[in-house]
Design a protein around this motif. Structure first.
Motif, PDB file in Angstrom:
ATOM      1  N   GLY A  22      30.743  24.162  45.761  1.00  0.00           N
ATOM      2  CA  GLY A  22      32.068  24.690  46.052  1.00  0.00           C
ATOM      3  C   GLY A  22      33.100  23.636  46.440  1.00  0.00           C
ATOM      4  N   LEU A  23      32.665  22.561  47.078  1.00  0.00           N
ATOM      5  CA  LEU A  23      33.613  21.504  47.471  1.00  0.00           C
ATOM      6  C   LEU A  23      34.446  21.037  46.272  1.00  0.00           C
ATOM      7  CD1 LEU A  23      34.757  19.208  49.279  1.00  0.00           C
ATOM      8  CD2 LEU A  23      32.696  17.894  48.779  1.00  0.00           C
ATOM      9  N   TRP A 272      38.973  31.623  37.191  1.00  0.00           N
ATOM     10  CA  TRP A 272      38.009  32.685  37.508  1.00  0.00           C
ATOM     11  C   TRP A 272      38.697  34.049  37.542  1.00  0.00           C
ATOM     12  CZ3 TRP A 272      32.912  31.584  37.502  1.00  0.00           C
ATOM     13  CH2 TRP A 272      32.514  30.255  37.697  1.00  0.00           C
ATOM     14  N   SER A 318      23.334  30.031  42.087  1.00  0.00           N
ATOM     15  CA  SER A 318      23.193  29.411  43.404  1.00  0.00           C
ATOM     16  C   SER A 318      22.446  28.090  43.356  1.00  0.00           C
ATOM     17  CB  SER A 318      22.402  30.379  44.289  1.00  0.00           C
ATOM     18  OG  SER A 318      22.260  29.868  45.577  1.00  0.00           O
ATOM     19  N   ARG A 319      22.741  27.239  44.315  1.00  0.00           N
ATOM     20  CA  ARG A 319      21.826  26.138  44.576  1.00  0.00           C
ATOM     21  C   ARG A 319      20.562  26.765  45.176  1.00  0.00           C
ATOM     22  NH1 ARG A 319      23.462  23.025  48.630  1.00  0.00           N
ATOM     23  NH2 ARG A 319      25.026  24.492  49.364  1.00  0.00           N
ATOM     24  N   GLN A 323      19.401  27.505  52.620  1.00  0.00           N
ATOM     25  CA  GLN A 323      20.641  28.161  53.064  1.00  0.00           C
ATOM     26  C   GLN A 323      20.895  29.491  52.358  1.00  0.00           C
ATOM     27  OE1 GLN A 323      24.145  25.841  52.073  1.00  0.00           O
ATOM     28  NE2 GLN A 323      25.475  27.622  52.321  1.00  0.00           N
ATOM     29  N   LYS A 324      20.477  29.587  51.095  1.00  0.00           N
ATOM     30  CA  LYS A 324      20.954  30.681  50.255  1.00  0.00           C
ATOM     31  C   LYS A 324      20.104  31.950  50.308  1.00  0.00           C
ATOM     32  CE  LYS A 324      24.465  28.236  48.681  1.00  0.00           C
ATOM     33  NZ  LYS A 324      25.877  28.614  48.901  1.00  0.00           N
ATOM     34  N   GLY A 347      20.177  28.836  38.627  1.00  0.00           N
ATOM     35  CA  GLY A 347      20.215  27.934  39.777  1.00  0.00           C
ATOM     36  C   GLY A 347      19.429  26.663  39.565  1.00  0.00           C
ATOM     37  N   THR A 373      18.896  25.799  35.368  1.00  0.00           N
ATOM     38  CA  THR A 373      19.755  24.702  34.901  1.00  0.00           C
ATOM     39  C   THR A 373      21.119  24.855  35.555  1.00  0.00           C
ATOM     40  OG1 THR A 373      20.766  25.930  33.121  1.00  0.00           O
ATOM     41  CG2 THR A 373      18.737  24.817  32.591  1.00  0.00           C
ATOM     42  N   TYR A 374      21.971  23.882  35.302  1.00  0.00           N
ATOM     43  CA  TYR A 374      23.364  24.004  35.727  1.00  0.00           C
ATOM     44  C   TYR A 374      24.169  24.313  34.478  1.00  0.00           C
ATOM     45  CZ  TYR A 374      27.665  23.275  38.179  1.00  0.00           C
ATOM     46  OH  TYR A 374      28.890  23.493  38.754  1.00  0.00           O
ATOM     47  N   ASP A 375      24.836  25.463  34.445  1.00  0.00           N
ATOM     48  CA  ASP A 375      25.520  25.868  33.221  1.00  0.00           C
ATOM     49  C   ASP A 375      26.762  26.690  33.587  1.00  0.00           C
ATOM     50  OD1 ASP A 375      26.351  27.155  30.903  1.00  0.00           O
ATOM     51  OD2 ASP A 375      24.321  27.375  30.122  1.00  0.00           O
ATOM     52  N   ASN A 376      27.910  26.019  33.491  1.00  0.00           N
ATOM     53  CA  ASN A 376      29.155  26.666  33.918  1.00  0.00           C
ATOM     54  C   ASN A 376      29.506  27.882  33.061  1.00  0.00           C
ATOM     55  OD1 ASN A 376      31.580  26.803  35.503  1.00  0.00           O
ATOM     56  ND2 ASN A 376      32.670  25.971  33.729  1.00  0.00           N
ATOM     57  N   MET A 391      24.199  37.537  47.409  1.00  0.00           N
ATOM     58  CA  MET A 391      24.264  36.306  48.222  1.00  0.00           C
ATOM     59  C   MET A 391      23.719  36.596  49.622  1.00  0.00           C
ATOM     60  SD  MET A 391      27.925  34.571  47.215  1.00  0.00           S
ATOM     61  CE  MET A 391      27.775  32.974  47.971  1.00  0.00           C
ATOM     62  N   GLY A 399      31.770  30.323  50.780  1.00  0.00           N
ATOM     63  CA  GLY A 399      31.187  31.024  49.636  1.00  0.00           C
ATOM     64  C   GLY A 399      32.298  31.318  48.648  1.00  0.00           C
ATOM     65  N   ASN A 401      31.323  32.332  45.177  1.00  0.00           N
ATOM     66  CA  ASN A 401      30.864  33.252  44.135  1.00  0.00           C
ATOM     67  C   ASN A 401      31.104  34.721  44.468  1.00  0.00           C
ATOM     68  OD1 ASN A 401      29.904  31.832  41.833  1.00  0.00           O
ATOM     69  ND2 ASN A 401      28.369  30.922  43.160  1.00  0.00           N
ATOM     70  N   TYR A 404      34.681  35.229  43.506  1.00  0.00           N
ATOM     71  CA  TYR A 404      34.797  35.329  42.042  1.00  0.00           C
ATOM     72  C   TYR A 404      34.294  36.713  41.582  1.00  0.00           C
ATOM     73  CZ  TYR A 404      34.948  30.157  42.204  1.00  0.00           C
ATOM     74  OH  TYR A 404      35.246  28.858  42.480  1.00  0.00           O
TER      75      TYR A 404
END
Ligand code: ADP
Length: 495
Positions: A22-23, A272, A318-319, A323-324, A347, A373-376, A391, A399, A401, A404
């Motif tokens: 998110g940063l 978004w 999510s990562r 935390q999640k 994730g 995977t990471y997939d935007n 979540m 947060g 997501n 969004y």
């Protein structure tokens, strides 16, 4: 119009150049809003090896070459490269801090293959912090404010209050330090301390930047910034009042409470929002909500799940870290999957959660889809194609997501913590404008009950549609938060 401000916004991640979470979304969007309000805000981030110079039109700046940056006994030479982030109305200057020895790599904090933190992360971010200040001097641009983000920039406020304090170039510059996630503090052994060049007396626990026998970059930011912000009101409260959320820094935060502000992150609705989202198969609005179904079909296909228009899909992006809330999901996984639902999960992260999720999808191939995977593009499809978004975080500074999801008419199911609590209105609350389902206790039964509540509610088509529309009509754009930041900037300049 009142005087325009000048701000250096400094972050280790900025979308679209470099992102782990998110940063990056915040650092890519927030400066644009500040610029739209007429202020001169410029971004500085490291020039990582994977950031394509051609792709992003990044150019050398001849007069910003070979800037000496002291790191311990050595002096490194950094250069600045330049590009822009632009929308239809404005352009924001982006400076890349180019020090190939430290940043010409494939990862931001760790090597993508080994997933192990780079062993010289101390030197890398000491160089970044020190180099930021040396860059300003070479540039001859004296901003009113340096806005720092998370531990990677945490030494800057300490430098401003020590080494650079009597330098007329710096002595009027004020610092803001934003905590995006207090759990990641940048803690390094005492031997790293000398590399910072900071005076010896700062290495103490009470008024300095030490934690035990280690140096703590996050603590440095909190201790020395003129103003500290974090990304929701509830999280500001949590981290300054509780041992659990305060991660060892709650007493310091309590001490600085008068200068600690919770300002909710905004989101970028030009990226978004299902009415303009170019990454989803079928755009839609709250008036054409039936078209969301096309995305649901595409989502099931993407995860190789059988076609099914009726069963609700719960999405997760999510990562995969503690935390999640994945431990809660793991505890109730079989009960959960036996309910009338489908689960799609995207994730990357810790191996134990990867193993758990892969096993779950193998066990329930018709009900659970998992992509590690990471997939935007797929993230956008999950927002658009799911019916609900989960979540169950242990803690959640803001947060994004869940915010969004609301815009995509995908109803969030969240634990009532941090920004999740501040942004989602429970359907059962007295307020009839519910937008999601919340549970309080960090407990797998409470999570299961919240999901059951959501599934029951889903059966009532009329009530569900009303909630979807309520959720889609929420406005978490940056405008309001940007205004709050501008007020804060002005306030510290008066001091
Ligand atoms: P955090 O910053 O703690 O990771 P946020 O909800 O604030 O959590 O922001 C997460 C951001 O990262 C969102 O934009 C989300 O879509 C994105 N994201 C996380 N994991 C993935 C993934 N595997 N693929 C694509 N996007 C992801």
């Amino acid at each position: 119009m009142s005087k325009s401000l000048s701000i250096l916004y400094i972050s280790s991640e900025v979308e679209p150049f470099a992102k782990t979470g998110g940063l990056a979304d915040v650092a890519g969007a927030f400066p644009q809003l500040i610029r739209e309000f007429g202020h001169d805000i410029r971004i500085l981030l490291p020039k990582y090896g994977f950031v394509g110079e051609r792709k992003f039109n990044i150019y050398d700046v001849i007069r910003l070459r070979d800037i000496p940056v002291p790191v311990g006994k050595k002096t490194e030479l950094a250069s600045i490269k330049s590009s822009f982030i632009a929308n239809q109305r404005i352009k924001v200057q982006v400076y890349f801090f180019d020090l190939p020895k430290f940043f010409n790599r494939d990862g931001i904090y760790y090597a993508p293959d080994s997933k192990k933190d780079y062993p010289d992360n101390d030197e890398r971010f000491i160089a970044f912090c020190r180099g930021a200040l040396e860059t300003l001097k070479r540039l001859g641009w004296k901003p009113d404010i340096i806005h720092c983000n998370d531990w990677q920039t945490g030494l800057i406020p300490a430098y401003l209050k020590t080494i650079y304090k009597d330098d007329p170039f710096f002595n009027k510059i004020r610092s803001v330090f934003t905590i995006h996630n207090l759990a990641y503090q940048g803690i390094f052994p005492k031997s790293s301390y000398v590399k910072t060049g900071l005076p010896k007396e700062l290495f103490n626990e009470d008024s300095g930047i030490a934690t035990g026998d280690s140096i703590n970059f996050m603590k440095s930011g909190i201790q020395f910034a003129d103003i500290i912000t974090t990304v929701s009101k509830r999280y500001a409260e949590e981290i300054s009042t509780s041992d659990e959320f305060g991660c060892g820094l709650n007493n310091l935060l309590k001490k600085r409470r008068k200068n600690l502000y919770g300002i909710l992150n905004g989101v970028d609705y030009s990226v978004w929002d299902p009415s303009v989202d170019e990454l989803i198969p079928q755009q839609y609005t709250s008036k054409t909500i039936q078209e969301k179904k096309e995305n649901k079909r595409a989502l099931l296909q993407a995860f190789k799940l059988p076609p099914d228009d009726d069963t609700p899909i719960i999405g997760i992006i999510s990562r995969l870290v503690d935390q999640k809330g994945f431990d809660l999901i793991e505890e109730i996984a079989d009960d959960l999957v036996n309910l009338e639902l489908k689960l799609v999960i995207l994730g990357t992260g810790e191996r134990r959660y990867q193993t758990f999720l892969s096993a779950l999808s193998l066990k329930y191939p018709d009900k659970v889809g998992v992509k590690l995977t990471y997939d935007n593009t797929l993230a956008h499809l999950i927002e658009a194609g799911s019916d609900m978004f989960l979540m169950p975080s242990r803690y959640e500074p803001c947060g994004l997501n869940q915010i969004y999801s609301m815009r995509y008419g995908t109803i969030p199911i969240v634990r009532a913590t941090g920004g999740l609590d501040d942004t989602v209105i429970d359907i059962d609350s007295k307020n009839s404008k519910g937008t999601g389902f919340k549970f309080e206790k960090y407990d797998s039964n409470a999570l299961l009950k919240a999901i059951e509540r959501a599934l029951n509610f889903y059966q009532d088509e009329k009530a569900w549609s009303k909630t979807v529309i309520n959720a889609m009509e929420q406005d978490f754009s940056w405008k309001q938060s940007a205004k709050e930041y501008i007020t804060l900037y002005k306030k510290i300049l008066k001091k």
